[in-house]
Design a protein around this motif. Structure first.
Motif, PDB file in Angstrom:
ATOM      1  N   GLU A 124       0.839  -1.203   0.000  1.00 22.09           N
ATOM      2  CA  GLU A 124       0.000   0.000   0.000  1.00 22.09           C
ATOM      3  C   GLU A 124       0.873   1.252   0.000  1.00 22.09           C
ATOM      4  OE1 GLU A 124      -3.214   0.172   2.816  1.00 22.09           O
ATOM      5  OE2 GLU A 124      -3.837  -1.881   2.355  1.00 22.09           O
ATOM      6  N   LYS A 125       2.025   1.174   0.664  1.00 25.73           N
ATOM      7  CA  LYS A 125       2.959   2.304   0.710  1.00 25.73           C
ATOM      8  C   LYS A 125       3.477   2.616  -0.695  1.00 25.73           C
ATOM      9  CE  LYS A 125       7.147   3.830   3.069  1.00 25.73           C
ATOM     10  NZ  LYS A 125       8.185   3.485   4.044  1.00 25.73           N
ATOM     11  N   HIS A 171       2.171   6.614  -6.150  1.00 27.78           N
ATOM     12  CA  HIS A 171       1.773   6.848  -7.551  1.00 27.78           C
ATOM     13  C   HIS A 171       0.411   7.546  -7.584  1.00 27.78           C
ATOM     14  CE1 HIS A 171       5.128   4.373  -8.906  1.00 27.78           C
ATOM     15  NE2 HIS A 171       4.851   3.617  -7.860  1.00 27.78           N
ATOM     16  N   ASN A 172       0.431   8.833  -7.253  1.00 27.91           N
ATOM     17  CA  ASN A 172      -0.828   9.571  -7.113  1.00 27.91           C
ATOM     18  C   ASN A 172      -0.799  10.960  -7.736  1.00 27.91           C
ATOM     19  OD1 ASN A 172       0.760  11.000  -5.396  1.00 27.91           O
ATOM     20  ND2 ASN A 172      -0.496  10.687  -3.584  1.00 27.91           N
ATOM     21  N   MET A 219      -3.667   2.547  -9.344  1.00 24.47           N
ATOM     22  CA  MET A 219      -4.754   2.228  -8.416  1.00 24.47           C
ATOM     23  C   MET A 219      -4.928   0.726  -8.355  1.00 24.47           C
ATOM     24  SD  MET A 219      -8.090   3.455 -10.604  1.00 24.47           S
ATOM     25  CE  MET A 219      -7.436   5.104 -10.678  1.00 24.47           C
ATOM     26  N   ALA A 220      -5.478   0.279  -7.257  1.00 27.60           N
ATOM     27  CA  ALA A 220      -5.787  -1.140  -7.094  1.00 27.60           C
ATOM     28  C   ALA A 220      -7.280  -1.316  -7.266  1.00 27.60           C
ATOM     29  CB  ALA A 220      -5.353  -1.622  -5.715  1.00 27.60           C
ATOM     30  N   ILE A 221      -7.647  -2.328  -8.024  1.00 29.40           N
ATOM     31  CA  ILE A 221      -9.057  -2.677  -8.190  1.00 29.40           C
ATOM     32  C   ILE A 221      -9.165  -4.179  -7.964  1.00 29.40           C
ATOM     33  CG2 ILE A 221     -11.080  -2.637  -9.691  1.00 29.40           C
ATOM     34  CD1 ILE A 221      -9.742  -0.316 -11.216  1.00 29.40           C
ATOM     35  N   ALA A 262      -6.403   7.971  -7.052  1.00 31.43           N
ATOM     36  CA  ALA A 262      -5.025   7.588  -7.358  1.00 31.43           C
ATOM     37  C   ALA A 262      -4.275   7.171  -6.101  1.00 31.43           C
ATOM     38  CB  ALA A 262      -4.305   8.760  -8.021  1.00 31.43           C
ATOM     39  N   GLY A 263      -3.467   6.137  -6.241  1.00 26.62           N
ATOM     40  CA  GLY A 263      -2.597   5.710  -5.158  1.00 26.62           C
ATOM     41  C   GLY A 263      -3.279   4.908  -4.071  1.00 26.62           C
TER      42      GLY A 263
END
Length: 137
Positions: A6-7, A12-13, A20-22, A47-48
């Motif tokens: 997650e860090k 990346h934002n 992004m994670a989906i 984002a991020g």
């Protein structure tokens, strides 16, 4: 496939570098930002981080799930089990963003498909009960 924390995802934002994670799968959406039908601002807002809820709330089409400009980067740390369940349900990375609802329904029996089996089972149980009762007389 690379495991992304997650860090790392949170780094990346910014415009030009948007991940992004989906559903546990991490995508770089930078090349799609300016073509997104809802505007790049929607992507920048998530984002991020994990954007699964926002993605599903927007009721994206199958075509959107397979957008070729989304670059697969890896899997979000801690979601390996979820991704494995998607794979066991028939999903692979080449299919784009997973659709959990469709994948889960593929592996579960609906009432409509189970009803004939239940009916046959009930008839068999009634016939067995009748047979046992008639032999006792």
């Amino acid at each position: 496939m690379k495991i992304i924390s997650e860090k790392e995802l949170a780094k990346h934002n910014a415009d030009g570098d948007v991940w992004m994670a989906i559903h546990g799968v991490v995508y770089d959406v930078s090349n799609f930002m300016h073509e997104h039908p809802g505007g790049s601002q929607l992507l920048e807002d998530v984002a991020g981080r994990d954007a699964s809820l926002e993605f599903e709330d927007a009721l994206h089409s199958d075509a959107a799930r397979k957008e070729e400009k989304l670059e697969l980067k890896g899997f979000l740390e801690g979601s390996e089990e979820q991704v494995q369940k998607f794979r066991e349900s028939g999903w692979d990375e080449g299919q784009g963003i997973p659709d959990p609802e469709a994948l889960l329904s593929k592996n579960s029996m609906s009432f409509a498909s189970a009803a004939p089996l239940l009916l046959v089972g009930a008839i068999a149980a009634a016939a067995a009960a009748w047979f046992i009762a008639s032999r006792k007389k």
